[in-house]
Design an enzyme around this catalytic site. Structure first.
Site, mmCIF file in Angstrom:
data_model
loop_
_atom_site.group_PDB
_atom_site.id
_atom_site.type_symbol
_atom_site.label_atom_id
_atom_site.label_comp_id
_atom_site.label_asym_id
_atom_site.label_seq_id
_atom_site.Cartn_x
_atom_site.Cartn_y
_atom_site.Cartn_z
ATOM 1 N N LYS A 162 0.832 -1.210 0.000
ATOM 2 C CA LYS A 162 0.000 0.000 0.000
ATOM 3 C C LYS A 162 0.861 1.253 0.000
ATOM 4 O O LYS A 162 0.535 2.258 -0.643
ATOM 5 C CB LYS A 162 -0.956 0.003 1.185
ATOM 6 C CG LYS A 162 -0.414 0.593 2.482
ATOM 7 C CD LYS A 162 -1.474 0.722 3.543
ATOM 8 C CE LYS A 162 -0.912 1.392 4.791
ATOM 9 N NZ LYS A 162 -0.758 2.839 4.665
ATOM 10 N N ASN A 163 1.988 1.218 0.707
ATOM 11 C CA ASN A 163 2.845 2.398 0.785
ATOM 12 C C ASN A 163 3.575 2.680 -0.522
ATOM 13 O O ASN A 163 4.176 3.748 -0.677
ATOM 14 C CB ASN A 163 3.862 2.240 1.922
ATOM 15 C CG ASN A 163 3.207 2.346 3.285
ATOM 16 O OD1 ASN A 163 2.112 2.902 3.427
ATOM 17 N ND2 ASN A 163 3.856 1.803 4.305
ATOM 18 N N ARG A 205 -3.249 10.140 5.962
ATOM 19 C CA ARG A 205 -2.195 11.119 5.721
ATOM 20 C C ARG A 205 -1.661 11.080 4.297
ATOM 21 O O ARG A 205 -1.266 12.102 3.747
ATOM 22 C CB ARG A 205 -1.039 10.889 6.696
ATOM 23 C CG ARG A 205 -1.390 11.046 8.149
ATOM 24 C CD ARG A 205 -0.155 10.947 9.027
ATOM 25 N NE ARG A 205 0.792 12.015 8.757
ATOM 26 C CZ ARG A 205 0.732 13.233 9.286
ATOM 27 N NH1 ARG A 205 -0.246 13.542 10.126
ATOM 28 N NH2 ARG A 205 1.619 14.147 8.997
ATOM 29 N N CYS A 235 -3.153 7.887 11.384
ATOM 30 C CA CYS A 235 -3.043 7.131 12.624
ATOM 31 C C CYS A 235 -2.953 8.055 13.830
ATOM 32 O O CYS A 235 -2.344 9.119 13.782
ATOM 33 C CB CYS A 235 -1.811 6.228 12.586
ATOM 34 S SG CYS A 235 -2.032 4.753 11.567
ATOM 35 N N ARG A 287 3.261 14.240 13.268
ATOM 36 C CA ARG A 287 3.996 13.964 12.040
ATOM 37 C C ARG A 287 3.755 15.141 11.106
ATOM 38 O O ARG A 287 2.917 15.088 10.206
ATOM 39 C CB ARG A 287 3.538 12.639 11.422
ATOM 40 C CG ARG A 287 3.934 11.441 12.282
ATOM 41 C CD ARG A 287 3.721 10.138 11.560
ATOM 42 N NE ARG A 287 2.312 9.772 11.523
ATOM 43 C CZ ARG A 287 1.850 8.744 10.810
ATOM 44 N NH1 ARG A 287 2.654 8.036 10.074
ATOM 45 N NH2 ARG A 287 0.570 8.451 10.845
ATOM 46 N N PRO A 288 4.485 16.239 11.310
ATOM 47 C CA PRO A 288 4.196 17.475 10.595
ATOM 48 C C PRO A 288 4.507 17.365 9.114
ATOM 49 O O PRO A 288 5.294 16.527 8.686
ATOM 50 C CB PRO A 288 5.104 18.495 11.282
ATOM 51 C CG PRO A 288 6.232 17.688 11.839
ATOM 52 C CD PRO A 288 5.621 16.379 12.240
ATOM 53 N N VAL A 289 3.858 18.239 8.333
ATOM 54 C CA VAL A 289 4.057 18.261 6.884
ATOM 55 C C VAL A 289 4.980 19.400 6.479
ATOM 56 O O VAL A 289 5.050 19.740 5.298
ATOM 57 C CB VAL A 289 2.700 18.391 6.163
ATOM 58 C CG1 VAL A 289 1.834 17.177 6.450
ATOM 59 C CG2 VAL A 289 1.996 19.680 6.558
ATOM 60 N N ASP A 290 5.711 19.972 7.436
ATOM 61 C CA ASP A 290 6.532 21.139 7.119
ATOM 62 C C ASP A 290 7.596 20.831 6.074
ATOM 63 O O ASP A 290 7.943 21.695 5.262
ATOM 64 C CB ASP A 290 7.176 21.704 8.383
ATOM 65 C CG ASP A 290 8.074 20.709 9.091
ATOM 66 O OD1 ASP A 290 7.657 19.554 9.242
ATOM 67 O OD2 ASP A 290 9.189 21.094 9.491
ATOM 68 N N ASP A 318 7.822 0.464 11.110
ATOM 69 C CA ASP A 318 6.528 -0.182 10.915
ATOM 70 C C ASP A 318 6.508 -1.635 11.390
ATOM 71 O O ASP A 318 5.462 -2.288 11.340
ATOM 72 C CB ASP A 318 6.118 -0.123 9.446
ATOM 73 C CG ASP A 318 5.460 1.197 9.086
ATOM 74 O OD1 ASP A 318 5.257 2.028 9.986
ATOM 75 O OD2 ASP A 318 5.146 1.402 7.896
ATOM 76 N N ARG A 354 -6.769 -0.873 7.012
ATOM 77 C CA ARG A 354 -6.096 0.111 6.166
ATOM 78 C C ARG A 354 -4.868 -0.489 5.481
ATOM 79 O O ARG A 354 -4.446 0.004 4.435
ATOM 80 C CB ARG A 354 -5.648 1.326 6.985
ATOM 81 C CG ARG A 354 -6.775 2.221 7.467
ATOM 82 C CD ARG A 354 -6.217 3.460 8.167
ATOM 83 N NE ARG A 354 -5.142 4.029 7.381
ATOM 84 C CZ ARG A 354 -3.917 4.272 7.845
ATOM 85 N NH1 ARG A 354 -3.599 3.979 9.086
ATOM 86 N NH2 ARG A 354 -2.998 4.799 7.066
#
Length: 418
Positions: A22-23, A92, A116, A121-124, A306, A398
């Site tokens: 999936k990833n 995400r 999750c 888990r920032p998107v910066d 993971d 998921r």
């Protein structure tokens, strides 16, 4: 809301086939937006995350057809440059559409993501990378608005910390940028390499694939893509862990052993017997007294974050003191309290879990907090006496295709109940 009822049924034995990753599928689905026409993706697992990403793409105007483990994505008529909160909040990876949309259309509006329920888990890094390519970023009312004048401009950008998502997003955006982009400290996870190879098939010019320095020579347009998804290395690792915790013998097929180096080394170190071929690995723990271990998660090719929850369940079944340190997500330990409900002896100190293993596990009601925690609780339930009820397994759905069905083929007693 579905739950699992899990009971110990002895050592798992047999063979199980691994689905596509999936990833790896999710960023490739977003990459299809970079072109006009119909892109094909094969070996696609039937998962909730695939459906969510498909819904995000449909909102923008993509037409998607699904057949047996295959997707076709027609991006010819994208006309709505927004990914709404209602969808992005559930996954995400929906944020992957940001780079392709602003690269192709010069503007877009994408909700800040959810996913999750553990840790920030920032998107910066996604935003800083796009800014380096000339995008103007504005965050308002929970949405990221990205705009550029004409095409994005190639530049050099170094990721200050490891980020699979940011590497994928900026890599996709750079394919249509004017000039060359140098991405330093990129991650080399198999899923990133698979994305780069798919983009190359679409006509992107990318040097350094498989290394930490990606050089992207922007092109004016890309062609529709066509390729199959790599095997899911985390699903494969989870079934190997299931064999270890039940002291069974399981052959995992349709996988890539080369993607599992650190994990296979860990299993060997605790005493499991590992055999492997070109596309399979067999773990044999029958009748074995396994040894404790000390594990630190690291970016690929290190031990994957993971897999830390699943491995922790295995270590809880092994007499002696083990430790698991997560350097990727230092607070990814919500499964610890639930494993303790099953009898595991685990203490936390900052980014490290200390496991005093060997105490008998016993079934109890537990609750999944995220995708990999769900899998860890199922594994623990397979080794526990009595029955374990695991609620909120929508997290597990998921990322694992027909998980209970595949376990049943190995002799596990796992029942889905509503």
């Amino acid at each position: 809301m579905d739950s699992f009822l899990v009971s110990s049924n002895g050592p798992l034995k047999g063979s199980v086939k691994i689905s596509g990753a999936k990833n790896a599928v999710l960023p490739v689905m977003a990459a299809a937006m970079l072109t006009d026409g119909v892109s094909r993706i094969g070996n696609v697992p039937h998962l909730k995350d695939m459906r969510t990403m498909a819904d995000v793409l449909r909102v923008t105007g993509c037409r998607i057809k699904e057949s047996e483990n295959e997707l076709s994505i027609d991006s010819s008529d994208i006309n709505h440059l927004e990914a709404p909160y209602e969808l992005v909040k559930t996954m995400r990876a929906s944020f992957y559409v940001l780079g392709p949309l602003v690269a192709k259309f010069g503007r877009c509006r994408v909700s800040l993501p959810g996913g999750c329920a553990w840790g920030p888990r920032p998107v910066d890094l996604h935003l800083k990378g796009l800014e380096a390519l000339g995008a103007k970023i504005n965050i308002t009312h929970g949405y990221v608005e990205a705009i550029c004048d004409g095409r994005l401009k190639g530049n050099t950008f170094s990721f200050p910390i490891s980020s699979v998502g940011a590497t994928a997003n900026i890599l996709m955006a750079a394919t249509l940028a004017e000039g060359s982009t140098v991405l330093q400290n990129s991650l080399i996870e198999p899923e990133i390499t698979a994305l780069a190879e798919y983009l190359t098939d679409m006509g992107a010019k990318i040097d350094g694939i498989g290394t930490r320095t990606l050089i992207v020579h922007g092109v004016e347009k890309l062609n529709p893509g066509n390729g199959d998804t790599i095997a899911d290395r985390i699903e494969a690792g989870t079934f190997l862990a299931a064999a270890a915790i039940t002291r069974g013998k399981v052959k995992v097929t349709n996988m890539v052993p080369a993607h599992q180096g650190a994990l296979l080394e860990c299993f060997k170190n605790i005493g499991c017997k590992i055999s492997q071929g070109d596309d399979w690995v067999e773990l044999d723990a029958e009748g074995m007294s396994l040894s404790p271990a000390h594990i630190t998660t690291l970016p690929y090719p290190g031990f994957p974050t993971d897999m830390q929850a699943q491995l922790m369940a295995v270590l809880a079944s092994i007499k002696g003191t083990s430790s698991v340190r997560d350097t990727i997500y230092s607070d990814r330990f919500k499964h610890v309290s639930e494993l303790e409900r099953l009898g595991a002896d685990i203490s936390l100190k900052e980014d490290t879990a200390i496991i005093t293993g060997g105490s008998p596990l016993s079934g109890a009601p537990v609750m999944a907090s995220d995708l990999r925690a769900s899998a860890a609780l199922v594994l623990a339930g397979l080794a526990a006496s009595g029955q374990t009820k695991i609620s909120r397994i929508y997290h597990l759905d998921r990322g694992y295709e027909n998980f209970e069905g595949k376990l049943a083929l190995l002799g596990a007693n796992v029942e889905r109940v509503s």
